[in-house]
Design a protein around this motif. Structure first.
Motif, mmCIF file in Angstrom:
data_model
loop_
_atom_site.group_PDB
_atom_site.id
_atom_site.type_symbol
_atom_site.label_atom_id
_atom_site.label_comp_id
_atom_site.label_asym_id
_atom_site.label_seq_id
_atom_site.Cartn_x
_atom_site.Cartn_y
_atom_site.Cartn_z
ATOM 1 N N TYR A 1 23.384 42.308 44.321
ATOM 2 C CA TYR A 1 24.556 43.135 43.939
ATOM 3 C C TYR A 1 24.954 43.056 42.525
ATOM 4 C CZ TYR A 1 25.539 43.855 49.022
ATOM 5 O OH TYR A 1 25.299 44.505 50.138
ATOM 6 N N ARG A 2 25.600 44.106 42.094
ATOM 7 C CA ARG A 2 26.395 43.920 40.727
ATOM 8 C C ARG A 2 27.918 44.233 40.984
ATOM 9 N NH1 ARG A 2 23.768 43.145 36.163
ATOM 10 N NH2 ARG A 2 21.705 43.241 35.980
ATOM 11 N N TYR A 3 28.697 43.165 40.590
ATOM 12 C CA TYR A 3 30.149 43.196 41.064
ATOM 13 C C TYR A 3 30.956 43.704 39.754
ATOM 14 C CZ TYR A 3 28.730 40.394 44.963
ATOM 15 O OH TYR A 3 28.172 40.004 46.142
ATOM 16 N N THR A 4 32.038 44.337 39.907
ATOM 17 C CA THR A 4 32.895 44.784 38.982
ATOM 18 C C THR A 4 34.365 44.620 39.264
ATOM 19 O OG1 THR A 4 31.261 46.652 38.339
ATOM 20 C CG2 THR A 4 33.426 46.912 37.589
ATOM 21 N N ALA A 5 35.100 44.072 38.425
ATOM 22 C CA ALA A 5 36.499 44.032 38.788
ATOM 23 C C ALA A 5 37.307 45.452 39.053
ATOM 24 C CB ALA A 5 37.232 43.390 37.522
ATOM 25 N N VAL A 6 38.042 45.173 40.000
ATOM 26 C CA VAL A 6 38.692 46.487 40.473
ATOM 27 C C VAL A 6 39.950 46.825 39.682
ATOM 28 C CG1 VAL A 6 40.129 47.331 42.368
ATOM 29 C CG2 VAL A 6 37.864 46.220 43.016
ATOM 30 N N SER A 7 40.535 45.357 39.104
ATOM 31 C CA SER A 7 41.889 45.430 38.303
ATOM 32 C C SER A 7 41.634 44.547 37.272
ATOM 33 C CB SER A 7 43.157 45.076 39.152
ATOM 34 O OG SER A 7 44.255 45.206 38.565
ATOM 35 N N THR A 8 42.833 44.658 36.233
ATOM 36 C CA THR A 8 42.534 43.598 35.018
ATOM 37 C C THR A 8 43.197 42.315 35.434
ATOM 38 O OG1 THR A 8 44.599 44.401 34.080
ATOM 39 C CG2 THR A 8 42.703 45.655 33.428
ATOM 40 N N ARG A 9 42.985 41.225 34.646
ATOM 41 C CA ARG A 9 43.839 39.991 34.840
ATOM 42 C C ARG A 9 45.363 40.350 34.450
ATOM 43 N NH1 ARG A 9 43.343 34.710 35.268
ATOM 44 N NH2 ARG A 9 41.374 34.370 34.989
ATOM 45 N N ALA A 10 45.292 41.061 33.453
ATOM 46 C CA ALA A 10 46.897 41.519 32.892
ATOM 47 C C ALA A 10 47.654 42.041 34.241
ATOM 48 C CB ALA A 10 46.834 42.275 32.023
ATOM 49 N N ALA A 11 46.995 43.134 35.200
ATOM 50 C CA ALA A 11 47.789 43.437 36.182
ATOM 51 C C ALA A 11 47.882 42.347 37.286
ATOM 52 C CB ALA A 11 46.802 44.506 36.789
ATOM 53 N N TYR A 12 46.872 41.625 37.589
ATOM 54 C CA TYR A 12 47.089 40.497 38.505
ATOM 55 C C TYR A 12 48.169 39.582 38.204
ATOM 56 C CZ TYR A 12 45.779 35.858 40.395
ATOM 57 O OH TYR A 12 45.851 34.614 40.789
ATOM 58 N N SER A 13 48.132 39.147 36.814
ATOM 59 C CA SER A 13 49.148 38.170 36.449
ATOM 60 C C SER A 13 50.748 38.724 36.666
ATOM 61 C CB SER A 13 49.112 37.770 35.018
ATOM 62 O OG SER A 13 47.661 37.208 34.569
ATOM 63 N N ALA A 14 50.830 40.220 36.383
ATOM 64 C CA ALA A 14 51.833 40.864 36.342
ATOM 65 C C ALA A 14 52.327 41.154 37.791
ATOM 66 C CB ALA A 14 51.888 42.315 35.789
ATOM 67 N N ALA A 15 51.527 41.040 38.725
ATOM 68 C CA ALA A 15 51.808 41.073 40.270
ATOM 69 C C ALA A 15 52.288 39.792 40.642
ATOM 70 C CB ALA A 15 50.381 41.632 40.951
ATOM 71 N N LEU A 16 51.558 38.762 40.420
ATOM 72 C CA LEU A 16 52.012 37.357 40.581
ATOM 73 C C LEU A 16 53.479 37.256 40.312
ATOM 74 C CD1 LEU A 16 48.767 35.217 40.050
ATOM 75 C CD2 LEU A 16 49.898 36.346 42.225
ATOM 76 N N MET A 17 53.734 37.528 38.782
ATOM 77 C CA MET A 17 55.030 37.414 38.468
ATOM 78 C C MET A 17 56.139 38.002 39.140
ATOM 79 S SD MET A 17 54.543 37.095 34.146
ATOM 80 C CE MET A 17 53.533 38.387 33.871
ATOM 81 N N ASN A 18 55.878 39.425 39.492
ATOM 82 C CA ASN A 18 56.624 40.232 40.187
ATOM 83 C C ASN A 18 56.760 39.699 41.474
ATOM 84 O OD1 ASN A 18 58.282 42.690 40.553
ATOM 85 N ND2 ASN A 18 56.724 43.176 42.095
ATOM 86 N N GLU A 19 56.057 39.229 42.170
ATOM 87 C CA GLU A 19 55.992 38.634 43.659
ATOM 88 C C GLU A 19 57.153 37.319 43.453
ATOM 89 O OE1 GLU A 19 55.246 37.327 47.652
ATOM 90 O OE2 GLU A 19 54.910 39.438 46.543
#
Length: 154
Positions: free
Chosen positions: A65-83
């Motif tokens: 398989y070849r894997y590709t990120a669904v979202s960016t690290r910035a979006a992940y970080s923002a979601a954690l901060m928002n949570e």
């Protein structure tokens, strides 16, 4: 809301985000092995778990398989901060405490981010403000780049 990635999940996703291209288990394994002793099956399991959790998509490429990120690290970080912020019983106090922990570089990045967001906020006297809508790419940033100060240190 996303849960925080585990240590090994984060190490794998860091590579997927940094390389910003479809990657194989073998590529991630070889890079991880420069830092630690780790088995192919361990990396394969972690990448399969990340796929099951929706962090990566995968496509068959021969026998792998070849894997590709669904979202960016910035979006992940923002979601954690928002949570984290949404869990506070006093959001203003939480923000004051958070800002107090920031380095001068982080505060400068915050100032830049506020300036950028401020340019995207419609003037209350314009027709645009009558119909609220999310910016293109949605609240997680969509497929936009992952550069800039929002991702300090990674």
């Amino acid at each position: 809301m996303p849960r925080q990635l585990g240590e090994l999940e984060d190490a794998v996703m860091t590579r997927v985000w940094q390389w910003n291209r479809p990657v194989t288990v073998r590529e991630v394994l070889e890079d991880l092995q420069q830092e630690r002793s780790i088995a192919y099956t361990t990396v394969m399991t972690v990448m399969d778990n990340l796929h099951q959790k929706g962090w990566v998509r995968r496509e068959v490429d021969g026998r792998a398989y070849r894997y590709t990120a669904v979202s960016t690290r910035a979006a992940y970080s923002a979601a954690l901060m928002n949570e984290a912020w949404s869990q506070s019983d006093n959001p203003a106090a939480a923000l004051v405490a958070f800002f107090g922990m920031m380095s001068s570089e982080q505060r400068e990045a915050l100032t830049d981010a506020i300036r950028i967001v401020g340019h995207n906020v419609p003037d209350p006297g314009t027709a645009e403000s009558a119909s609220p809508s999310a910016p293109e790419g949605g609240p997680t940033g969509g497929a936009q780049g992952d550069s800039g100060a929002a991702d300090s240190g990674r």
